[in-house]
Design a protein around this motif. Structure first.
Motif, mmCIF file in Angstrom:
data_model
loop_
_atom_site.group_PDB
_atom_site.id
_atom_site.type_symbol
_atom_site.label_atom_id
_atom_site.label_comp_id
_atom_site.label_asym_id
_atom_site.label_seq_id
_atom_site.Cartn_x
_atom_site.Cartn_y
_atom_site.Cartn_z
ATOM 1 N N UNK A 516 -26.441 -47.418 18.637
ATOM 2 C CA UNK A 516 -25.017 -47.739 18.129
ATOM 3 C C UNK A 516 -24.716 -46.451 17.026
ATOM 4 N N UNK A 517 -23.587 -46.357 16.806
ATOM 5 C CA UNK A 517 -23.136 -45.420 15.867
ATOM 6 C C UNK A 517 -21.866 -45.805 15.088
ATOM 7 N N UNK A 518 -21.513 -45.463 13.769
ATOM 8 C CA UNK A 518 -20.378 -46.086 13.074
ATOM 9 C C UNK A 518 -19.692 -44.748 12.414
ATOM 10 N N UNK A 519 -18.268 -45.499 12.191
ATOM 11 C CA UNK A 519 -17.516 -44.154 11.650
ATOM 12 C C UNK A 519 -16.435 -45.253 11.110
ATOM 13 N N UNK A 520 -16.360 -44.958 9.619
ATOM 14 C CA UNK A 520 -15.268 -45.719 8.935
ATOM 15 C C UNK A 520 -13.791 -45.131 8.937
ATOM 16 N N UNK A 521 -12.555 -45.994 9.031
ATOM 17 C CA UNK A 521 -11.454 -45.210 9.052
ATOM 18 C C UNK A 521 -10.533 -45.876 8.134
ATOM 19 N N UNK A 522 -9.499 -45.086 7.700
ATOM 20 C CA UNK A 522 -8.389 -45.625 6.758
ATOM 21 C C UNK A 522 -7.266 -45.649 7.803
ATOM 22 N N UNK A 523 -6.538 -46.745 8.069
ATOM 23 C CA UNK A 523 -5.417 -46.834 8.948
ATOM 24 C C UNK A 523 -4.330 -46.109 8.652
ATOM 25 N N UNK A 524 -4.151 -46.009 7.091
ATOM 26 C CA UNK A 524 -2.937 -45.236 6.724
ATOM 27 C C UNK A 524 -3.065 -43.682 6.958
ATOM 28 N N UNK A 525 -4.182 -43.040 7.050
ATOM 29 C CA UNK A 525 -4.333 -41.315 7.170
ATOM 30 C C UNK A 525 -5.039 -41.165 8.313
ATOM 31 N N UNK A 526 -5.929 -41.698 8.727
ATOM 32 C CA UNK A 526 -7.077 -41.264 9.677
ATOM 33 C C UNK A 526 -6.601 -41.415 10.906
ATOM 34 N N UNK A 527 -6.985 -40.394 12.023
ATOM 35 C CA UNK A 527 -6.619 -40.669 13.381
ATOM 36 C C UNK A 527 -7.621 -41.404 13.945
ATOM 37 N N UNK A 528 -7.525 -42.203 14.433
ATOM 38 C CA UNK A 528 -8.570 -43.374 15.053
ATOM 39 C C UNK A 528 -9.293 -42.663 16.299
ATOM 40 N N UNK A 529 -8.692 -41.897 17.132
ATOM 41 C CA UNK A 529 -9.413 -41.414 18.319
ATOM 42 C C UNK A 529 -10.509 -40.337 17.536
#
Length: 561
Positions: A516-529
């Motif tokens: 498994x691998x993880x990546x945190x994201x901010x919905x207001x600024x990050x590109x989810x893809x």
């Protein structure tokens, strides 16, 4: 058990219906006399010049008339003068003494005539003979409609009871039609998800309710409940103005042409007619009787337009031969009964203006209600099938998890959020190709299903889990606070414990293992893809490292997020 309850309740409902109807139909036979026996009061009158007069056919001179007759005390003892008046204001005298005066003061909204009202006039005690006199007046232009019907010397209660019981069928038909229209509207509003079908059912329900109000307003029973004949007359007139356009709206929906020019014309005509008529009434320039021609023209136009639309677009509404035949019969019956009432109104001047329409409309609503209920179940079945297809399109057939399409749509939803953080976790089953080659694809499918179940139990309660490929899974944890790292630790720990338990219980030839691998994201600024690609990269980095030293490194990585 359910079937037995259903049949039992259906039988009780049918029994209750027939008991209710029997209360209105069955009468108690009586031998002998019962109170005062009614005596006709239409004839025996004379005008001031001595010429004979009939209450049902009065002649007005300068908008007024006076008629008289001699009555005997023995023949009218314990009785009253009972009749139905229409339009005329009048006073009743017994030997020059005023005993009854009916001259209602109307608000301008009602026009200057009240319509139809049922009177029971008590005659005071007198001896031998007396002179009974009626002085009647009518507004200008109302002579053709003014007068009296069903005149009798009768006991007041008996007269009212006779007219109400003779009127029960009219009231029952109208009331049931009103209920049916309301039920159709409820079905359209609550249970239907398709806009076109919803509009069709709403237009039919509105049309049924407006036409039933038009018919119901002629019921004597309503006159007893609402002691304002002018208001009943106003409701009747408003229904007459509105139901033609509602009928054309329903036909337009039925033929799948809700934006046709005929409907636009009827809408314009109806609103223009409504505004003009109320303006004339409120200003005192005219009355409903004199304005009815405009409403009748609208009624005739709606009939012509309905026939035209059905003929032109008849193929569109052809569901089956039987349904098409029922629709054609329903409209023909309604149109024919409406035309008969219209002809009777102008030729005979009947105060029962819905004599034929109430029967035609009952048949119409029954046939159309059957059609709409049938359509409702067809649409509901189709909707259920579409829901199944939609679920199959978004659900992985092997594991029952949401698939790649569902994941993409969920990602699109997250990208529209204004706040919040998320953690994207990519999973990959180790050695799946080796399992398929060594143990067979059935064992490989069992491993995939087992891992999917483990992920759903470990991550599903805190986020969503998707199967996006053969042995590839992804989970998204969403949080409004900064607890993603501890939450992911908890989920990963639960996943590893479940994997160990599975291997211990099932003893697979090649143990279940996953990277498994993880990546945190901010919905207001990050590109989810982009974050998805980052998590995928970390997962492959994890896969190529030794599992013995990887857990600590992965935990440090999560803590750094």
């Amino acid at each position: 058990m359910k079937k037995t309850l259903f049949i039992g309740n259906l039988i009780l409902a049918i029994l209750l219906f027939f008991v209710t109807v029997s209360l209105l139909i069955l009468k108690l036979p009586i031998i002998g006399t019962f109170g005062f026996q009614s005596m006709p009061a239409d004839t025996g009158w004379h005008y001031e010049d001595g010429s004979p007069a009939m209450l049902s056919d009065l002649q007005f001179i300068s908008d007024r008339t006076t008629i008289s007759r001699t009555i005997n005390a023995g023949s009218v003892t314990s009785s009253g003068l009972c009749f139905i008046s229409q339009t005329a204001d009048f006073s009743v005298y017994l030997n020059d003494d005023l005993i009854y005066d009916y001259r209602p003061e109307l608000d301008s909204i009602y026009g200057y005539t009240y319509g139809i009202y049922l009177h029971t006039i008590e005659i005071p005690h007198f001896t031998e003979t007396a002179e009974l006199t009626i002085e009647a007046t009518v507004p200008s232009g109302g002579q053709n409609w003014a007068g009296f019907q069903d005149a009798e010397f009768s006991d007041s209660f008996r007269y009212l009871f006779t007219h109400i019981t003779s009127d029960y069928l009219k009231f029952f038909i109208s009331f049931m039609t009103l209920i049916a229209g309301f039920a159709i509207m409820v079905l359209g509003l609550i249970f239907n998800s398709y806009r076109e079908q919803k509009l069709e059912m709403l237009s039919l329900g509105s049309f049924a309710m407006s036409l039933s109000l038009w018919i119901l307003s002629s019921s004597y029973f309503i006159g007893l409940i609402v002691d304002n004949p002018a208001y009943i007359r106003l409701i009747n007139h408003m229904a007459l103005i509105l139901f033609p356009v509602l009928g054309v709206t329903f036909v337009s929906c039925l033929i799948k042409q809700p934006r046709n020019k005929s409907l636009i014309f009827m809408l314009f005509y109806t609103f223009a007619n409504l505004i003009y008529q109320f303006a004339m009434q409120i200003s005192g320039y005219n009355d409903i009787h004199n304005l009815l021609l405009l409403s009748h023209i609208g009624f005739l136009c709606s009939i012509c337009l309905a026939i035209y639309l059905i003929i032109r677009y008849g193929k569109i509404i052809k569901k089956t031969k039987r349904q098409t035949f029922l629709l054609q019969v329903a409209f023909l019956i309604l149109i024919a009964s409406g035309l008969l009432d219209l002809i009777s109104y102008y030729r005979v001047h009947l105060h029962d203006f819905a004599r034929y329409s109430r029967f035609g409309f009952l048949i119409f609503v029954i046939l159309l209600f059957y059609y709409e209920i049938n359509e409702f179940f067809i649409v509901s079945k189709n909707y259920h099938e579409i829901e199944i297809m939609r679920r199959l399109a978004h659900e992985d057939g092997l594991t029952g998890l949401d698939n790649r399409l569902a994941f993409n749509e969920f990602e699109d939803e997250l990208s529209l959020r204004k706040t919040g953080n998320g953690l994207i976790i990519q999973f990959d089953i180790d050695n799946l190709k080796k399992i398929n080659d060594t143990c067979g694809h059935m064992e490989g499918d069992a491993i995939i299903k087992a891992f999917a179940s483990i992920l759903a139990d470990s991550f599903g309660q805190y986020g969503k889990v998707f199967r996006i490929g053969g042995d590839e899974f992804i989970s998204i944890l969403v949080s409004e606070s900064d607890t993603l790292a501890s939450l992911s630790d908890k989920c990963v720990k639960q996943m590893k414990e479940a994997i160990a338990q599975y291997n211990e219980e099932h003893h697979p030839q090649i143990p279940l293992a996953a990277s498994y691998g993880m990546a945190e994201c901010d919905f207001t600024t990050d590109d989810l893809r982009e974050k998805e690609i980052a998590a995928d990269t970390k997962m492959y980095e994890y896969k190529h490292k030794s599992h013995s030293g990887n857990d600590a490194e992965q935990k440090e990585e999560v803590n750094r997020l």
